[in-house]
Design a protein around this motif. Structure first.
Motif, mmCIF file in Angstrom:
data_model
loop_
_atom_site.group_PDB
_atom_site.id
_atom_site.type_symbol
_atom_site.label_atom_id
_atom_site.label_comp_id
_atom_site.label_asym_id
_atom_site.label_seq_id
_atom_site.Cartn_x
_atom_site.Cartn_y
_atom_site.Cartn_z
ATOM 1 N N ALA A 26 0.834 -1.202 0.000
ATOM 2 C CA ALA A 26 0.000 0.000 0.000
ATOM 3 C C ALA A 26 0.866 1.248 0.000
ATOM 4 O O ALA A 26 0.495 2.281 0.525
ATOM 5 C CB ALA A 26 -0.911 -0.010 1.217
ATOM 6 N N ALA A 27 2.042 1.129 -0.571
ATOM 7 C CA ALA A 27 2.957 2.263 -0.650
ATOM 8 C C ALA A 27 3.459 2.399 -2.080
ATOM 9 O O ALA A 27 3.580 1.411 -2.810
ATOM 10 C CB ALA A 27 4.130 2.078 0.306
ATOM 11 N N ASP A 28 3.720 3.616 -2.459
ATOM 12 C CA ASP A 28 4.149 3.958 -3.802
ATOM 13 C C ASP A 28 5.527 4.599 -3.705
ATOM 14 O O ASP A 28 5.807 5.334 -2.753
ATOM 15 C CB ASP A 28 3.130 4.945 -4.392
ATOM 16 C CG ASP A 28 3.383 5.238 -5.842
ATOM 17 O OD1 ASP A 28 3.403 4.280 -6.642
ATOM 18 O OD2 ASP A 28 3.554 6.427 -6.184
ATOM 19 N N TYR A 32 10.559 9.646 -3.504
ATOM 20 C CA TYR A 32 9.456 9.971 -2.602
ATOM 21 C C TYR A 32 8.599 8.722 -2.424
ATOM 22 O O TYR A 32 8.097 8.170 -3.397
ATOM 23 C CB TYR A 32 8.620 11.118 -3.177
ATOM 24 C CG TYR A 32 7.434 11.502 -2.323
ATOM 25 C CD1 TYR A 32 7.582 11.826 -0.974
ATOM 26 C CD2 TYR A 32 6.161 11.564 -2.855
ATOM 27 C CE1 TYR A 32 6.502 12.193 -0.201
ATOM 28 C CE2 TYR A 32 5.075 11.943 -2.089
ATOM 29 C CZ TYR A 32 5.251 12.248 -0.756
ATOM 30 O OH TYR A 32 4.172 12.608 0.007
ATOM 31 N N GLN A 33 8.500 8.256 -1.185
ATOM 32 C CA GLN A 33 7.672 7.098 -0.852
ATOM 33 C C GLN A 33 6.432 7.597 -0.146
ATOM 34 O O GLN A 33 6.511 8.346 0.822
ATOM 35 C CB GLN A 33 8.455 6.118 0.004
ATOM 36 C CG GLN A 33 9.641 5.545 -0.714
ATOM 37 C CD GLN A 33 10.499 4.662 0.167
ATOM 38 O OE1 GLN A 33 10.242 4.511 1.346
ATOM 39 N NE2 GLN A 33 11.523 4.077 -0.417
ATOM 40 N N ASP A 34 5.290 7.155 -0.658
ATOM 41 C CA ASP A 34 4.014 7.676 -0.188
ATOM 42 C C ASP A 34 3.016 6.536 -0.114
ATOM 43 O O ASP A 34 3.042 5.613 -0.940
ATOM 44 C CB ASP A 34 3.532 8.739 -1.165
ATOM 45 C CG ASP A 34 2.325 9.507 -0.672
ATOM 46 O OD1 ASP A 34 2.094 9.548 0.534
ATOM 47 O OD2 ASP A 34 1.643 10.093 -1.533
ATOM 48 N N ALA A 35 2.115 6.586 0.860
ATOM 49 C CA ALA A 35 1.049 5.591 0.967
ATOM 50 C C ALA A 35 0.035 5.838 -0.145
ATOM 51 O O ALA A 35 -0.307 6.966 -0.452
ATOM 52 C CB ALA A 35 0.369 5.686 2.316
ATOM 53 N N LEU A 36 -0.420 4.760 -0.778
ATOM 54 C CA LEU A 36 -1.434 4.868 -1.809
ATOM 55 C C LEU A 36 -2.789 5.161 -1.200
ATOM 56 O O LEU A 36 -3.075 4.735 -0.083
ATOM 57 C CB LEU A 36 -1.534 3.561 -2.626
ATOM 58 C CG LEU A 36 -0.303 3.198 -3.451
ATOM 59 C CD1 LEU A 36 -0.466 1.799 -4.026
ATOM 60 C CD2 LEU A 36 -0.090 4.189 -4.555
ATOM 61 N N GLU A 37 -3.608 5.899 -1.940
ATOM 62 C CA GLU A 37 -4.967 6.138 -1.460
ATOM 63 C C GLU A 37 -5.738 4.827 -1.528
ATOM 64 O O GLU A 37 -5.657 4.101 -2.516
ATOM 65 C CB GLU A 37 -5.648 7.193 -2.327
ATOM 66 C CG GLU A 37 -5.057 8.574 -2.156
ATOM 67 C CD GLU A 37 -5.791 9.623 -2.964
ATOM 68 O OE1 GLU A 37 -6.986 9.394 -3.298
ATOM 69 O OE2 GLU A 37 -5.180 10.637 -3.257
ATOM 70 N N GLN A 38 -6.456 4.538 -0.488
ATOM 71 C CA GLN A 38 -7.244 3.303 -0.427
ATOM 72 C C GLN A 38 -8.560 3.501 -1.181
ATOM 73 O O GLN A 38 -9.252 4.478 -0.990
ATOM 74 C CB GLN A 38 -7.529 2.919 1.028
ATOM 75 C CG GLN A 38 -6.274 2.662 1.831
ATOM 76 C CD GLN A 38 -5.462 1.494 1.288
ATOM 77 O OE1 GLN A 38 -6.003 0.464 0.907
ATOM 78 N NE2 GLN A 38 -4.147 1.675 1.231
ATOM 79 N N GLN A 39 -8.882 2.547 -2.052
ATOM 80 C CA GLN A 39 -10.127 2.585 -2.788
ATOM 81 C C GLN A 39 -11.227 1.907 -1.976
ATOM 82 O O GLN A 39 -10.978 0.884 -1.350
ATOM 83 C CB GLN A 39 -9.961 1.879 -4.140
ATOM 84 C CG GLN A 39 -8.876 2.486 -5.006
ATOM 85 C CD GLN A 39 -9.190 3.909 -5.412
ATOM 86 O OE1 GLN A 39 -10.322 4.263 -5.687
ATOM 87 N NE2 GLN A 39 -8.163 4.763 -5.441
#
Length: 147
Positions: free
Chosen positions: A58-60, A139-146
């Motif tokens: 769940a991370a980008d 840049y590591q970022d949490a993905l938006e949850q669908q």
């Protein structure tokens, strides 16, 4: 895709340097062509690749390069040592973990890595020289949850 967190951090760092040196920073999407000063900075993002860190994560992770161009009008009287001092000040802003306008430091997950620069080509036609500073980032970022 470039994240707004990366753009905003880079723009705020560059703004601090420009204000300290009495220069303008121009966003290429809102730049005005007329009445430009003899020396100013332009910020853009050269490239950006984004993908999940792994299967099911769940991370980008986004990687890319911020490009800062110091534009110097030909025959303006701005000499090489002055231009190089502006480039050095901008380089330093992307090596420091904290800057005045962001006391908390850069966003969580943003890492500035290597830097390189391209000197002006004195044989270029036109009215401007460009000194380009390139700053690599991750840049590591949490993905938006669908839903």
């Amino acid at each position: 895709m470039t994240s707004d967190a990366v753009w905003n951090d880079a723009f705020s760092r560059a703004t601090v340097v420009c204000q300290a040196n009495g220069l303008q920073l121009i966003d290429p999407l809102v730049a005005k062509v007329a009445d430009r000063p003899d020396c100013y900075w332009v910020l853009d993002i050269a490239s950006s690749v984004s993908d999940r860190l792994g299967m099911g994560e769940a991370a980008d992770e986004e990687t890319g390069q911020i490009m800062l161009h110091l534009m110097v009008r030909k025959a303006s009287g701005i000499n090489t040592p002055t231009a190089l001092s502006h480039v050095k000040a901008m380089s330093t802003a992307f090596r420091a973990s904290r800057i005045n306008t962001q006391p908390q430091g850069w966003p969580a997950g943003l890492f500035y890595r290597g830097q390189s620069n391209v000197p002006p080509n004195l044989d270029d036609t036109g009215n401007w020289y460009a000194l380009t500073l390139m700053v690599d980032y991750t840049y590591q970022d949490a993905l938006e949850q669908q839903p």
